[in-house]
Design an enzyme around this catalytic site. Structure first.
Site, mmCIF file in Angstrom:
data_model
loop_
_atom_site.group_PDB
_atom_site.id
_atom_site.type_symbol
_atom_site.label_atom_id
_atom_site.label_comp_id
_atom_site.label_asym_id
_atom_site.label_seq_id
_atom_site.Cartn_x
_atom_site.Cartn_y
_atom_site.Cartn_z
ATOM 1 N N GLU A 137 0.854 -1.184 0.000
ATOM 2 C CA GLU A 137 0.000 0.000 0.000
ATOM 3 C C GLU A 137 0.891 1.236 0.000
ATOM 4 O OE1 GLU A 137 -3.017 0.368 2.986
ATOM 5 O OE2 GLU A 137 -3.554 -1.734 2.843
ATOM 6 N N ASP A 153 -5.913 7.583 10.162
ATOM 7 C CA ASP A 153 -4.520 7.333 10.531
ATOM 8 C C ASP A 153 -4.211 7.763 11.965
ATOM 9 O OD1 ASP A 153 -3.902 6.359 7.986
ATOM 10 O OD2 ASP A 153 -3.629 8.393 7.218
ATOM 11 N N TYR A 207 -10.998 -5.276 2.773
ATOM 12 C CA TYR A 207 -10.102 -4.847 3.852
ATOM 13 C C TYR A 207 -10.918 -4.788 5.137
ATOM 14 C CZ TYR A 207 -6.341 -1.978 5.992
ATOM 15 O OH TYR A 207 -5.335 -1.496 6.781
#
Length: 268
Positions: free
Chosen positions: A49, A60, A174
Protein backbone atom coordinates in the site's frame (compact mmCIF):
# COMPACT_ATOMS: atom_id res chain seq x y z
CA UNK A 1 -6.17 -10.12 -15.24
CA UNK A 2 -5.48 -7.50 -12.58
CA UNK A 3 -2.16 -8.13 -10.75
CA UNK A 4 -3.96 -8.28 -7.39
CA UNK A 5 -6.13 -11.16 -8.63
CA UNK A 6 -3.06 -12.93 -10.03
CA UNK A 7 -1.20 -12.58 -6.74
CA UNK A 8 -4.07 -13.95 -4.66
CA UNK A 9 -4.59 -16.86 -7.06
CA UNK A 10 -0.91 -17.77 -6.80
CA UNK A 11 -0.83 -17.45 -3.01
CA UNK A 12 -3.97 -19.57 -2.66
CA UNK A 13 -2.43 -22.30 -4.81
CA UNK A 14 0.67 -22.17 -2.58
CA UNK A 15 -1.39 -22.18 0.63
CA UNK A 16 0.05 -18.84 1.74
CA UNK A 17 -1.38 -15.67 3.23
CA UNK A 18 -0.42 -12.35 1.64
CA UNK A 19 1.61 -9.87 3.64
CA UNK A 20 0.74 -6.31 2.60
CA UNK A 21 2.91 -3.58 4.13
CA UNK A 22 1.79 0.05 4.15
CA UNK A 23 4.20 2.96 3.94
CA UNK A 24 3.88 6.71 3.51
CA UNK A 25 5.33 7.83 0.19
CA UNK A 26 8.02 10.48 0.62
CA UNK A 27 8.91 9.55 4.20
CA UNK A 28 11.68 10.53 4.57
CA UNK A 29 12.05 11.27 0.81
CA UNK A 30 11.05 9.79 -2.55
CA UNK A 31 14.34 8.07 -3.38
CA UNK A 32 14.38 6.38 0.03
CA UNK A 33 10.76 5.28 -0.40
CA UNK A 34 11.76 3.59 -3.65
CA UNK A 35 14.67 1.83 -1.93
CA UNK A 36 12.38 0.71 0.92
CA UNK A 37 9.82 -0.73 -1.50
CA UNK A 38 12.52 -2.77 -3.24
CA UNK A 39 13.68 -3.99 0.18
CA UNK A 40 10.14 -4.93 1.23
CA UNK A 41 9.65 -7.09 -1.85
CA UNK A 42 13.00 -8.80 -1.26
CA UNK A 43 11.96 -9.43 2.36
CA UNK A 44 8.74 -11.22 1.43
CA UNK A 45 6.05 -8.58 0.90
CA UNK A 46 3.39 -9.80 -1.54
CA UNK A 47 1.73 -6.43 -2.30
CA UNK A 48 2.20 -2.92 -0.97
CA UNK A 49 0.00 0.00 0.00
CA UNK A 50 1.42 3.35 -1.09
CA UNK A 51 0.08 5.89 1.38
CA UNK A 52 -0.42 9.40 0.01
CA UNK A 53 0.54 11.93 2.73
CA UNK A 54 -2.46 13.94 3.82
CA UNK A 55 -2.76 16.88 6.21
CA UNK A 56 -6.09 15.90 7.79
CA UNK A 57 -6.37 12.11 7.86
CA UNK A 58 -9.45 10.45 9.35
CA UNK A 59 -8.20 6.87 9.65
CA UNK A 60 -4.52 7.33 10.53
CA UNK A 61 -3.08 7.18 14.03
CA UNK A 62 -0.13 9.21 15.35
CA UNK A 63 2.67 7.15 13.77
CA UNK A 64 1.31 7.53 10.25
CA UNK A 65 0.32 11.15 10.93
CA UNK A 66 3.96 11.92 11.78
CA UNK A 67 5.08 10.20 8.57
CA UNK A 68 2.62 12.33 6.58
CA UNK A 69 3.94 15.48 8.27
CA UNK A 70 7.51 14.58 7.32
CA UNK A 71 6.52 13.89 3.71
CA UNK A 72 4.42 17.04 3.45
CA UNK A 73 7.36 19.14 4.66
CA UNK A 74 9.03 17.96 1.45
CA UNK A 75 5.87 18.97 -0.45
CA UNK A 76 5.05 15.42 -1.60
CA UNK A 77 1.89 15.46 -3.72
CA UNK A 78 -0.58 12.92 -5.05
CA UNK A 79 1.14 13.25 -8.44
CA UNK A 80 4.52 12.44 -6.85
CA UNK A 81 3.05 9.27 -5.33
CA UNK A 82 1.59 8.11 -8.63
CA UNK A 83 4.79 8.89 -10.52
CA UNK A 84 6.76 6.91 -7.91
CA UNK A 85 4.79 3.82 -8.94
CA UNK A 86 6.30 4.09 -12.42
CA UNK A 87 9.79 4.33 -10.91
CA UNK A 88 9.02 1.27 -8.78
CA UNK A 89 8.13 -0.68 -11.92
CA UNK A 90 11.24 0.58 -13.73
CA UNK A 91 13.30 -0.65 -10.76
CA UNK A 92 12.00 -4.17 -11.37
CA UNK A 93 9.45 -4.48 -8.55
CA UNK A 94 6.78 -6.98 -9.60
CA UNK A 95 4.32 -7.04 -6.67
CA UNK A 96 0.94 -5.29 -6.99
CA UNK A 97 0.80 -1.64 -5.95
CA UNK A 98 -2.24 -0.28 -4.11
CA UNK A 99 -2.69 3.47 -3.70
CA UNK A 100 -4.14 4.59 -0.34
CA UNK A 101 -5.47 8.14 -0.51
CA UNK A 102 -8.26 10.32 0.78
CA UNK A 103 -10.96 11.51 -1.60
CA UNK A 104 -10.31 15.26 -1.71
CA UNK A 105 -6.91 15.04 -3.48
CA UNK A 106 -8.46 12.72 -6.08
CA UNK A 107 -11.38 15.07 -6.62
CA UNK A 108 -9.04 18.05 -6.95
CA UNK A 109 -6.90 16.14 -9.45
CA UNK A 110 -9.94 15.28 -11.58
CA UNK A 111 -11.43 11.80 -11.57
CA UNK A 112 -10.83 10.78 -15.19
CA UNK A 113 -7.26 12.20 -15.40
CA UNK A 114 -6.53 10.51 -12.07
CA UNK A 115 -7.61 7.07 -13.28
CA UNK A 116 -5.85 7.49 -16.62
CA UNK A 117 -2.60 8.29 -14.86
CA UNK A 118 -2.95 5.60 -12.18
CA UNK A 119 -3.54 2.98 -14.88
CA UNK A 120 -0.57 4.15 -16.96
CA UNK A 121 1.84 4.04 -13.98
CA UNK A 122 1.20 0.42 -12.99
CA UNK A 123 -1.07 0.79 -9.95
CA UNK A 124 -3.57 -2.07 -9.55
CA UNK A 125 -5.72 -1.08 -6.56
CA UNK A 126 -7.16 1.92 -4.78
CA UNK A 127 -8.27 2.46 -1.18
CA UNK A 128 -10.18 5.65 -0.32
CA UNK A 129 -11.15 5.33 3.36
CA UNK A 130 -13.38 8.43 3.48
CA UNK A 131 -15.47 7.54 0.41
CA UNK A 132 -18.55 5.59 1.60
CA UNK A 133 -20.26 3.11 -0.69
CA UNK A 134 -23.32 5.35 -0.82
CA UNK A 135 -21.27 8.05 -2.59
CA UNK A 136 -18.79 6.08 -4.69
CA UNK A 137 -20.79 5.46 -7.87
CA UNK A 138 -18.72 7.70 -10.17
CA UNK A 139 -15.39 6.51 -8.76
CA UNK A 140 -16.51 2.90 -8.95
CA UNK A 141 -17.56 3.23 -12.59
CA UNK A 142 -14.14 4.64 -13.51
CA UNK A 143 -12.31 2.01 -11.46
CA UNK A 144 -14.19 -0.69 -13.39
CA UNK A 145 -13.47 1.00 -16.72
CA UNK A 146 -9.73 1.19 -15.99
CA UNK A 147 -9.44 -2.17 -14.16
CA UNK A 148 -8.24 -0.53 -10.96
CA UNK A 149 -9.70 -2.47 -8.03
CA UNK A 150 -11.57 -0.21 -5.60
CA UNK A 151 -10.94 -1.98 -2.29
CA UNK A 152 -13.46 -1.26 0.48
CA UNK A 153 -12.88 -1.04 4.22
CA UNK A 154 -15.35 -2.98 6.37
CA UNK A 155 -15.44 -2.29 10.11
CA UNK A 156 -16.84 -4.41 12.97
CA UNK A 157 -19.61 -1.80 13.23
CA UNK A 158 -20.65 -2.17 9.56
CA UNK A 159 -23.33 -4.70 10.56
CA UNK A 160 -26.09 -4.82 7.94
CA UNK A 161 -23.92 -2.88 5.46
CA UNK A 162 -21.40 -5.73 5.14
CA UNK A 163 -23.19 -7.58 2.33
CA UNK A 164 -23.87 -4.32 0.46
CA UNK A 165 -20.21 -3.29 0.68
CA UNK A 166 -18.77 -6.66 -0.31
CA UNK A 167 -21.19 -7.14 -3.21
CA UNK A 168 -19.59 -4.25 -5.11
CA UNK A 169 -15.99 -4.87 -4.04
CA UNK A 170 -13.08 -5.83 -6.26
CA UNK A 171 -9.62 -7.19 -5.40
CA UNK A 172 -10.16 -7.99 -1.74
CA UNK A 173 -12.11 -6.85 1.30
CA UNK A 174 -10.10 -4.85 3.85
CA UNK A 175 -11.42 -5.81 7.28
CA UNK A 176 -10.65 -3.33 10.05
CA UNK A 177 -9.54 -5.25 13.16
CA UNK A 178 -10.30 -2.53 15.70
CA UNK A 179 -12.40 0.55 16.15
CA UNK A 180 -10.70 3.93 15.87
CA UNK A 181 -7.59 4.92 13.93
CA UNK A 182 -4.56 2.93 12.83
CA UNK A 183 -1.89 2.11 15.39
CA UNK A 184 -0.07 -0.76 17.09
CA UNK A 185 -2.34 -2.70 19.49
CA UNK A 186 -2.03 -5.62 21.86
CA UNK A 187 -5.67 -6.69 21.47
CA UNK A 188 -8.46 -6.45 18.92
CA UNK A 189 -12.17 -5.74 18.78
CA UNK A 190 -14.30 -8.11 20.82
CA UNK A 191 -16.03 -10.45 18.43
CA UNK A 192 -13.37 -10.09 15.72
CA UNK A 193 -13.56 -13.79 14.80
CA UNK A 194 -17.32 -13.65 14.26
CA UNK A 195 -16.92 -10.43 12.27
CA UNK A 196 -14.37 -12.06 9.95
CA UNK A 197 -16.63 -15.09 9.52
CA UNK A 198 -19.53 -12.79 8.61
CA UNK A 199 -17.46 -10.96 6.00
CA UNK A 200 -16.07 -14.19 4.56
CA UNK A 201 -19.59 -15.64 4.23
CA UNK A 202 -20.72 -12.57 2.27
CA UNK A 203 -18.14 -12.74 -0.55
CA UNK A 204 -16.03 -14.95 -2.79
CA UNK A 205 -13.24 -12.37 -2.75
CA UNK A 206 -10.17 -12.72 -0.55
CA UNK A 207 -10.38 -10.94 2.79
CA UNK A 208 -7.53 -9.06 4.44
CA UNK A 209 -7.21 -7.68 7.95
CA UNK A 210 -5.39 -4.56 9.10
CA UNK A 211 -5.23 -1.80 11.73
CA UNK A 212 -3.00 -2.64 14.67
CA UNK A 213 -1.14 -5.75 13.51
CA UNK A 214 2.51 -5.46 14.52
CA UNK A 215 4.06 -8.86 15.29
CA UNK A 216 4.53 -12.36 13.91
CA UNK A 217 2.22 -13.66 16.66
CA UNK A 218 -0.57 -11.35 15.52
CA UNK A 219 -0.02 -12.29 11.89
CA UNK A 220 -0.30 -15.97 12.85
CA UNK A 221 -3.47 -15.18 14.81
CA UNK A 222 -5.24 -14.25 11.57
CA UNK A 223 -3.50 -16.36 8.90
CA UNK A 224 -6.02 -19.17 9.15
CA UNK A 225 -9.00 -16.84 8.80
CA UNK A 226 -7.75 -14.30 6.26
CA UNK A 227 -6.15 -14.29 2.84
CA UNK A 228 -4.05 -11.20 3.62
CA UNK A 229 -2.63 -9.37 6.61
CA UNK A 230 -1.93 -5.64 6.30
CA UNK A 231 0.75 -4.08 8.49
CA UNK A 232 1.00 -0.29 8.55
CA UNK A 233 1.93 1.59 11.71
CA UNK A 234 4.50 -0.98 12.87
CA UNK A 235 6.39 -0.69 9.55
CA UNK A 236 6.06 3.09 9.41
CA UNK A 237 7.47 3.23 12.94
CA UNK A 238 10.43 1.05 11.88
CA UNK A 239 11.06 3.50 9.04
CA UNK A 240 10.85 6.39 11.49
CA UNK A 241 13.39 4.73 13.78
CA UNK A 242 15.70 4.08 10.81
CA UNK A 243 15.65 7.63 9.40
CA UNK A 244 19.02 8.62 10.93
CA UNK A 245 20.56 5.59 9.20
CA UNK A 246 18.65 6.10 5.95
CA UNK A 247 19.70 9.74 5.62
CA UNK A 248 23.41 8.90 5.85
CA UNK A 249 24.80 7.30 2.70
CA UNK A 250 27.31 5.26 4.73
CA UNK A 251 24.58 3.70 6.93
CA UNK A 252 21.70 3.61 4.42
CA UNK A 253 22.08 -0.12 3.72
CA UNK A 254 21.99 -0.79 7.45
CA UNK A 255 18.72 1.14 7.79
CA UNK A 256 17.14 -0.70 4.86
CA UNK A 257 18.27 -4.03 6.27
CA UNK A 258 16.63 -3.25 9.64
CA UNK A 259 13.30 -2.55 7.93
CA UNK A 260 13.66 -5.66 5.79
CA UNK A 261 14.45 -7.87 8.78
CA UNK A 262 11.29 -6.71 10.54
CA UNK A 263 9.14 -7.49 7.49
CA UNK A 264 10.81 -10.88 7.07
CA UNK A 265 10.04 -11.62 10.75
CA UNK A 266 6.36 -10.94 10.10
CA UNK A 267 6.40 -13.56 7.34
CA UNK A 268 7.91 -16.11 9.69
Amino acid sequence: MNLIDQAFARLKAEGRTALIPFLTVGDPDLSTTLAIIKQLEQSGADMIELGVPYSDPLADGPVIQRASERALRSQITLLDCIELAAQVREAGVKMPLILFTYYNPVLQFGLKPFFELVKSKGISGLIIPDLPIEEDEEVRALSEAYDIHLIPLVAPTSNDRVARITSKARGFIYCVSSLGVTGVRSDFHTGIDQFLATVKASTDLPIGIGFGISSREQVERFEGQCDAVIVGSAIVRKIEEAIPLLENEETRAQGLAAIGEFVASLKG
